[in-house]
Design a protein around this motif. Structure first.
Motif, PDB file in Angstrom:
ATOM      1  N   LEU A   1       0.833  -1.200   0.000  1.00 40.54           N
ATOM      2  CA  LEU A   1       0.000   0.000   0.000  1.00 40.54           C
ATOM      3  C   LEU A   1       0.870   1.253   0.000  1.00 40.54           C
ATOM      4  CD1 LEU A   1      -2.771   1.487   0.404  1.00 40.54           C
ATOM      5  CD2 LEU A   1      -2.374   1.223   2.871  1.00 40.54           C
ATOM      6  N   THR A   2       1.881   1.281   0.856  1.00 34.24           N
ATOM      7  CA  THR A   2       2.773   2.436   0.929  1.00 34.24           C
ATOM      8  C   THR A   2       3.536   2.628  -0.377  1.00 34.24           C
ATOM      9  OG1 THR A   2       3.029   2.105   3.311  1.00 34.24           O
ATOM     10  CG2 THR A   2       4.675   3.467   2.217  1.00 34.24           C
ATOM     11  N   GLU A   3       3.979   1.527  -0.966  1.00 34.51           N
ATOM     12  CA  GLU A   3       4.705   1.607  -2.241  1.00 34.51           C
ATOM     13  C   GLU A   3       3.829   2.206  -3.334  1.00 34.51           C
ATOM     14  OE1 GLU A   3       6.778  -1.374  -5.542  1.00 34.51           O
ATOM     15  OE2 GLU A   3       6.315  -2.122  -3.522  1.00 34.51           O
ATOM     16  N   VAL A   4       2.586   1.761  -3.416  1.00 35.58           N
ATOM     17  CA  VAL A   4       1.677   2.291  -4.436  1.00 35.58           C
ATOM     18  C   VAL A   4       1.420   3.776  -4.212  1.00 35.58           C
ATOM     19  CG1 VAL A   4      -0.679   2.191  -5.346  1.00 35.58           C
ATOM     20  CG2 VAL A   4       0.577   0.077  -4.896  1.00 35.58           C
ATOM     21  N   MET A   5       1.181   4.164  -2.982  1.00 36.40           N
ATOM     22  CA  MET A   5       0.918   5.570  -2.671  1.00 36.40           C
ATOM     23  C   MET A   5       2.095   6.453  -3.079  1.00 36.40           C
ATOM     24  SD  MET A   5      -0.938   5.203   1.062  1.00 36.40           S
ATOM     25  CE  MET A   5      -0.843   6.971   1.341  1.00 36.40           C
ATOM     26  N   ASN A   6       3.310   5.999  -2.779  1.00 36.76           N
ATOM     27  CA  ASN A   6       4.498   6.785  -3.112  1.00 36.76           C
ATOM     28  C   ASN A   6       4.702   6.881  -4.622  1.00 36.76           C
ATOM     29  OD1 ASN A   6       5.144   7.341  -0.434  1.00 36.76           O
ATOM     30  ND2 ASN A   6       6.406   5.504  -0.222  1.00 36.76           N
ATOM     31  N   LYS A   7       4.452   5.793  -5.322  1.00 35.48           N
ATOM     32  CA  LYS A   7       4.629   5.799  -6.781  1.00 35.48           C
ATOM     33  C   LYS A   7       3.571   6.664  -7.469  1.00 35.48           C
ATOM     34  CE  LYS A   7       7.046   1.392  -7.268  1.00 35.48           C
ATOM     35  NZ  LYS A   7       6.987  -0.012  -7.771  1.00 35.48           N
ATOM     36  N   LEU A   8       2.354   6.671  -6.951  1.00 35.53           N
ATOM     37  CA  LEU A   8       1.294   7.461  -7.581  1.00 35.53           C
ATOM     38  C   LEU A   8       1.522   8.961  -7.432  1.00 35.53           C
ATOM     39  CD1 LEU A   8      -1.928   5.418  -6.692  1.00 35.53           C
ATOM     40  CD2 LEU A   8      -0.809   5.637  -8.926  1.00 35.53           C
ATOM     41  N   LYS A   9       2.353   9.352  -6.467  1.00 37.12           N
ATOM     42  CA  LYS A   9       2.667  10.772  -6.312  1.00 37.12           C
ATOM     43  C   LYS A   9       3.419  11.322  -7.519  1.00 37.12           C
ATOM     44  CE  LYS A   9       2.989  10.588  -1.235  1.00 37.12           C
ATOM     45  NZ  LYS A   9       3.909  10.698  -0.069  1.00 37.12           N
TER      46      LYS A   9
END
Length: 265
Positions: A116-124
């Motif tokens: 979840l954290t990885e996806v959030m950071n990449k979507l930024k």
């Protein structure tokens, strides 16, 4: 009057105890929560998978619903199919009966909170997604989400062909009763597999706590009615209902229609 009614309830409960009966009426008012030595998430969630789910509820301005759906259909599948993001779009719907002008999205993160954290950071850094979120904000009245785990005894939701309608039944449980709920439904789910109607079962970890969501699929509303009536013919189903109803503080039902690009059709 209140104390008179309360006195009557306790008198009724005491009488039931003397007769050796644990009545359903008593269970509404008297419930002992047994001490636990482990979190209910460790006891109820699947051990072989470290999946985390996110469910989103978007209340859309009525005049914007078509444009909102088109926006989601253009952007969300690109995240779902891109291996760069460790997440999957399980399903995306519009509410048909229930809260109107609402969209519901269910995401799965394989790898739990780190995914979840990885996806959030990449979507930024995803310009398309940032523009989508900006445009989406102009169309919404409100939004909320929850992070969920899946019950070990439910099927993992997988894509299915349509057409189907989906029912999301949401239960607000009384605090401390999640283990009890899980124990009864581990047996009850076997009664609800006749027409492949069981899609997924989840419980909340962040957001509204002690929330349970059951997701069902039916070909139409009449088959839903027939399926739900038929389950009462199974011996033991009535006991499940009898003992789980007192655990519920509030319940809600949504009938939902899949969007065009939803993996669950």
């Amino acid at each position: 009057l209140f104390f008179a009614v309360l006195s009557l309830i306790w008198s009724f409960s005491a009488s039931s105890n003397r007769n050796g009966e644990d009545s359903w009426f008593k269970s509404l008012f008297v419930r002992k929560v047994d001490p636990r030595k482990d979190a209910h998430s460790h006891l109820l969630a699947k051990k072989e998978e470290s999946n985390l789910y996110k469910i989103q509820f978007h209340n859309v301005k009525p005049e914007c619903l078509d444009a909102y759906n088109k926006l989601c259909e253009d952007v969300l599948p690109s995240i779902h199919t891109n291996e760069y993001y460790p997440c999957e779009l399980v399903g995306t719907w519009n509410t048909w009966y229930g809260e109107q002008d609402q969209a519901v999205h269910l995401w799965r993160y394989r790898g739990g909170y780190p995914a979840l954290t990885e996806v959030m950071n990449k979507l930024k850094n995803n310009k398309e997604f940032l523009e989508y979120r900006k445009e989406r904000g102009r169309m919404l009245l409100s939004r909320r989400n929850q992070l969920l785990l899946e019950f070990s005894f439910w099927n993992e939701p997988v894509p299915r062909e349509g057409p189907n309608i989906y029912e999301l039944r949401s239960y607000q449980l009384r605090p401390g009763t999640m283990i009890e709920w899980g124990n009864y439904w581990a047996r009850a789910i076997s009664y609800r597999q006749q027409n492949r109607e069981a899609v997924g079962g989840f419980f909340s970890q962040i957001g509204h706590l002690y929330m349970v969501h059951h997701l069902w699929a039916y070909k139409n509303l009449q088959l839903r009615e027939d399926t739900r009536n038929a389950v009462w013919q199974h011996e033991g189903w009535n006991e499940v209902v009898y003992y789980t109803v007192p655990l519920i503080q509030h319940m809600d039902s949504r009938i939902m229609i899949p969007m065009k690009t939803s993996p669950l059709q």
